[in-house]
Design a protein around this motif. Structure first.
Motif, PDB file in Angstrom:
ATOM      1  N   UNK A  21      42.636  33.940  52.654  1.00 33.10           N
ATOM      2  CA  UNK A  21      41.536  34.559  51.666  1.00 33.10           C
ATOM      3  C   UNK A  21      41.785  34.036  50.211  1.00 33.10           C
ATOM      4  N   UNK A  22      40.907  33.644  49.633  1.00 29.47           N
ATOM      5  CA  UNK A  22      40.918  33.466  48.036  1.00 29.47           C
ATOM      6  C   UNK A  22      40.435  34.734  47.489  1.00 29.47           C
ATOM      7  N   UNK A  23      41.258  35.098  46.437  1.00 32.16           N
ATOM      8  CA  UNK A  23      40.929  36.221  45.734  1.00 32.16           C
ATOM      9  C   UNK A  23      40.862  35.752  44.252  1.00 32.16           C
ATOM     10  N   UNK A  24      39.873  36.127  43.640  1.00 29.23           N
ATOM     11  CA  UNK A  24      39.580  35.860  42.410  1.00 29.23           C
ATOM     12  C   UNK A  24      39.394  37.217  41.412  1.00 29.23           C
ATOM     13  N   UNK A  25      40.230  37.188  40.317  1.00 30.13           N
ATOM     14  CA  UNK A  25      40.020  38.453  39.355  1.00 30.13           C
ATOM     15  C   UNK A  25      39.881  37.995  37.938  1.00 30.13           C
ATOM     16  N   UNK A  26      39.000  38.719  37.265  1.00 31.33           N
ATOM     17  CA  UNK A  26      38.432  38.626  35.935  1.00 31.33           C
ATOM     18  C   UNK A  26      39.784  39.069  34.866  1.00 31.33           C
ATOM     19  N   UNK A  27      39.423  38.280  33.585  1.00 31.12           N
ATOM     20  CA  UNK A  27      40.105  38.780  32.565  1.00 31.12           C
ATOM     21  C   UNK A  27      40.165  40.260  32.370  1.00 31.12           C
ATOM     22  N   UNK A  44      48.631  46.996  40.667  1.00 30.13           N
ATOM     23  CA  UNK A  44      47.814  47.420  41.679  1.00 30.13           C
ATOM     24  C   UNK A  44      47.123  46.189  42.546  1.00 30.13           C
ATOM     25  N   UNK A  45      46.859  45.195  41.835  1.00 32.51           N
ATOM     26  CA  UNK A  45      46.242  44.107  42.530  1.00 32.51           C
ATOM     27  C   UNK A  45      47.137  43.512  43.361  1.00 32.51           C
ATOM     28  N   UNK A  46      48.367  43.349  42.859  1.00 28.45           N
ATOM     29  CA  UNK A  46      49.549  42.641  43.521  1.00 28.45           C
ATOM     30  C   UNK A  46      49.970  43.510  44.869  1.00 28.45           C
ATOM     31  N   UNK A  47      49.652  44.923  44.669  1.00 28.23           N
ATOM     32  CA  UNK A  47      50.094  45.819  45.709  1.00 28.23           C
ATOM     33  C   UNK A  47      48.919  45.480  47.163  1.00 28.23           C
ATOM     34  N   UNK A  48      47.728  45.325  46.623  1.00 27.01           N
ATOM     35  CA  UNK A  48      46.766  45.094  47.305  1.00 27.01           C
ATOM     36  C   UNK A  48      46.940  43.659  48.308  1.00 27.01           C
ATOM     37  N   UNK A  49      47.238  42.760  47.449  1.00 23.26           N
ATOM     38  CA  UNK A  49      47.507  41.351  47.924  1.00 23.26           C
ATOM     39  C   UNK A  49      48.686  41.267  48.921  1.00 23.26           C
ATOM     40  N   UNK A  60      45.390  33.023  48.369  1.00 19.86           N
ATOM     41  CA  UNK A  60      45.462  32.342  47.134  1.00 19.86           C
ATOM     42  C   UNK A  60      44.660  32.944  46.239  1.00 19.86           C
ATOM     43  N   UNK A  61      45.512  33.115  44.882  1.00 19.48           N
ATOM     44  CA  UNK A  61      44.940  34.191  43.931  1.00 19.48           C
ATOM     45  C   UNK A  61      44.235  33.346  42.702  1.00 19.48           C
ATOM     46  N   UNK A  62      43.126  33.305  42.315  1.00 18.43           N
ATOM     47  CA  UNK A  62      42.543  32.666  41.197  1.00 18.43           C
ATOM     48  C   UNK A  62      42.525  33.651  40.174  1.00 18.43           C
ATOM     49  N   UNK A  63      43.409  33.692  39.015  1.00 18.34           N
ATOM     50  CA  UNK A  63      43.395  34.569  38.106  1.00 18.34           C
ATOM     51  C   UNK A  63      42.837  33.930  36.636  1.00 18.34           C
ATOM     52  N   UNK A  64      41.971  34.792  36.227  1.00 18.66           N
ATOM     53  CA  UNK A  64      41.695  34.782  34.675  1.00 18.66           C
ATOM     54  C   UNK A  64      42.760  35.538  33.985  1.00 18.66           C
ATOM     55  N   UNK A  65      42.568  35.366  32.786  1.00 23.74           N
ATOM     56  CA  UNK A  65      43.315  36.405  31.937  1.00 23.74           C
ATOM     57  C   UNK A  65      44.381  35.687  30.861  1.00 23.74           C
ATOM     58  N   UNK A  66      44.433  34.304  31.016  1.00 23.04           N
ATOM     59  CA  UNK A  66      45.641  33.524  30.054  1.00 23.04           C
ATOM     60  C   UNK A  66      45.009  33.683  28.728  1.00 23.04           C
ATOM     61  N   UNK A  67      44.001  33.556  28.245  1.00 22.78           N
ATOM     62  CA  UNK A  67      43.443  33.596  26.872  1.00 22.78           C
ATOM     63  C   UNK A  67      43.416  34.955  26.290  1.00 22.78           C
TER      64      UNK A  67
END
Length: 378
Positions: A21-27, A44-49, A60-67
């Protein structure tokens, strides 16, 4: 879970049962403008993963949030508009985000690996294959890859545009069985749900289900760049390439990664493509365009035939033999993409001519059927 799944749609069952599964989460789901990263949301996201991974799935986690994570440390109140400040914020925030994920996954004795990509890494075939090998090896080693666009070096000319599209590309790149898009909205609606009169769309089985949907382009927080429009586009892209999609809110991550009985489910609308054909159709940059007459469009799209010079009416762009080009119909719609067998300077003298009218050395397909991916069905 079996009893719950029996009541769900095939798309939801596929998402719930997916082994990769690919999981994408927004900023906006991980950060706040005032305080940078929000640890409780990230945990909470990590708990679910971690729970899903414990049940045997690879994630595979595609994560926004760096900026967004870099704004508070730099004393910047809102997402900057200029590229240099965005890149500076990404440079600071990327470290904070990676450290936060590593510490959170460590609670479950899981190792994370950071994978930073630019659009060039999927546009160029050799880079695409390198990224594919790296991600596959990380998954084989039991690592949770955390993928993000490399905002520190990406420019406007080489950006994916949003991490939703990146997630759809990564889902196919790693041959995922499902894509889960998490944001600050719990489902797809036909309008703005904050206005109270929008209708929730629980299942999308084809284009008719999303006709008339008015999707916004930025989230309410102002931290993200994608909005619902990019999520809808990414979901349709993945579904058209054989990958079921679930769109839900980050607050519903446990359910989305569990029985998949929340949000909006997108059913598969097209066949699973090989990595090369997906790259041709959706990832590679196009160096030019060829306009086709109606007969050639029918042959290419419906008949899956090679494109011959006789069916071409016009040429645009600067390309060499071996480059990817778009094939366009009489109404200026892109109907296919493929690898061209002639240089741009050669084609004008050939267009509209039958093979027997051409010199022997030029009697070949302009785009061979094996190097061509239709994008529309007549």
């Amino acid at each position: 879970m079996t009893e719950v799944l029996s009541e769900l749609s095939p798309a939801r069952k596929a998402v719930a049962a997916a082994s990769r599964v690919v999981v994408k989460v927004g900023s906006s789901s991980l950060t706040t403008a005032a305080g940078g990263l929000a640890p409780a949301r990230l945990n909470a996201l990590v708990d679910a993963i971690a729970s899903r991974q414990e049940r045997g799935s690879q994630i595979v986690l595609v994560s926004s949030g760096a900026i967004a994570a870099g704004l508070a440390p730099l004393g910047v109140q809102r997402r900057p508009k200029d590229l240099a400040t965005q890149q500076a914020a990404a440079s600071v925030g990327q470290l904070a985000l990676a450290h936060a994920y590593a510490a959170s996954f460590e609670r479950y004795h899981l190792t994370v690996g950071q994978v930073l990509l630019t659009a060039d890494d999927v546009v160029r075939r050799s880079h695409y294959r390198n990224a594919q090998r790296t991600l596959s090896r990380l998954l084989a080693l039991g690592v949770v890859p955390v993928v993000n666009e490399n905002d520190t070096v990406a420019t406007d000319e080489i950006r994916f545009g949003d991490n939703d599209r990146l997630a759809a590309l990564v889902a196919h790149l790693v041959m995922a069985d499902a894509l889960i898009l998490l944001s600050d909205v719990d489902s797809l609606y036909d309008g703005d749900p904050r206005k109270g009169d929008a209708r929730r769309i629980a299942e999308v089985t084809g284009p008719s289900d999303v006709e008339g949907v008015r999707a916004g382009r930025t989230g309410a927080s102002g931290l993200g760049t994608g909005g619902m429009a990019s999520k809808l586009a990414a979901a349709r892209l993945a579904a058209s390439a054989g990958i079921p999609v679930l769109l839900a809110s980050a607050e519903q991550a446990a359910a989305a990664l569990g029985p998949a009985d929340v949000g909006t489910a997108f059913a598969v609308t097209g066949p699973r493509l090989s990595a090369r054909r997906f790259w041709l159709g959706h990832a590679a940059g196009a160096a030019g365009r060829l306009w086709l007459d109606d007969g050639a469009v029918t042959a290419v799209v419906r008949g899956r035939r090679s494109l011959l010079a006789a069916g071409i009416t016009a040429v645009d762009g600067e390309f060499d033999a071996g480059d990817v080009v778009e094939l366009v119909d009489v109404e200026d719609r892109v109907v296919a993409r493929g690898v061209v067998a002639f240089d741009a300077e050669e084609l004008p003298a050939l267009i509209g001519r039958s093979s027997h009218e051409l010199p022997p050395e030029q009697r070949r397909e302009v785009v061979h059927a094996d190097d061509l991916v239709p994008l529309r069905f007549l």
